[in-house]
Design an enzyme around this catalytic site. Structure first.
Site, PDB file in Angstrom:
ATOM      1  N   CYS A   9       0.842  -1.195   0.000  1.00 31.48           N
ATOM      2  CA  CYS A   9       0.000   0.000   0.000  1.00 31.48           C
ATOM      3  C   CYS A   9       0.881   1.250   0.000  1.00 31.48           C
ATOM      4  O   CYS A   9       2.091   1.166   0.174  1.00 31.48           O
ATOM      5  CB  CYS A   9      -0.949  -0.001   1.198  1.00 31.48           C
ATOM      6  SG  CYS A   9      -0.170   0.232   2.798  1.00 31.48           S
ATOM      7  N   SER A  10       0.250   2.386  -0.171  1.00 33.05           N
ATOM      8  CA  SER A  10       1.019   3.626  -0.278  1.00 33.05           C
ATOM      9  C   SER A  10       1.762   3.964   1.012  1.00 33.05           C
ATOM     10  O   SER A  10       2.867   4.488   0.975  1.00 33.05           O
ATOM     11  CB  SER A  10       0.119   4.792  -0.693  1.00 33.05           C
ATOM     12  OG  SER A  10      -0.961   4.909   0.199  1.00 33.05           O
TER      13      SER A  10
END
Length: 104
Positions: A9-10
């Site tokens: 994920c970011s």
């Protein structure tokens, strides 16, 4: 079906690991074999082995960012989704994979 993949994920924290857990449970529920590598803030964990990749029917990338090591999957069927999709609809995703790959 044998699945390998990566979650990232970011932020590289929560969604990376939640997506992994959701995908592993959904695959187990379908009777599939799955090995997910995580690429997060603490680096790569549960790294995929070349043998696992070679034997896989599909590569599943549940990612929101660029991941390292994509070249390992050359010649493999790759499905890329967001971590949100993996978290919110893992069972639906597995059904779609089975349908797309003609696996019962």
């Amino acid at each position: 079906m044998k699945i390998v993949g990566i979650t990232a994920c970011s932020a590289g924290i929560a969604h990376t690991y939640i997506a992994k857990e959701k995908l592993e449970q959904a695959a187990k529920d379908c009777g599939d074999t799955i090995h997910i590598e995580t690429q997060g803030t603490i680096g790569t964990e549960d790294a995929l082995k070349l043998e696992d990749i070679k034997e896989a029917d599909v590569v599943l990338l549940a990612v929101d960012v660029k991941v390292t090591g994509r070249e390992r999957f050359k010649g493999k069927k790759i499905v890329q989704i967001s971590t949100d999709t993996a978290i919110q609809s893992p069972n639906k995703l597995m059904k779609k994979l089975h349908s797309a790959l003609n696996v019962k």
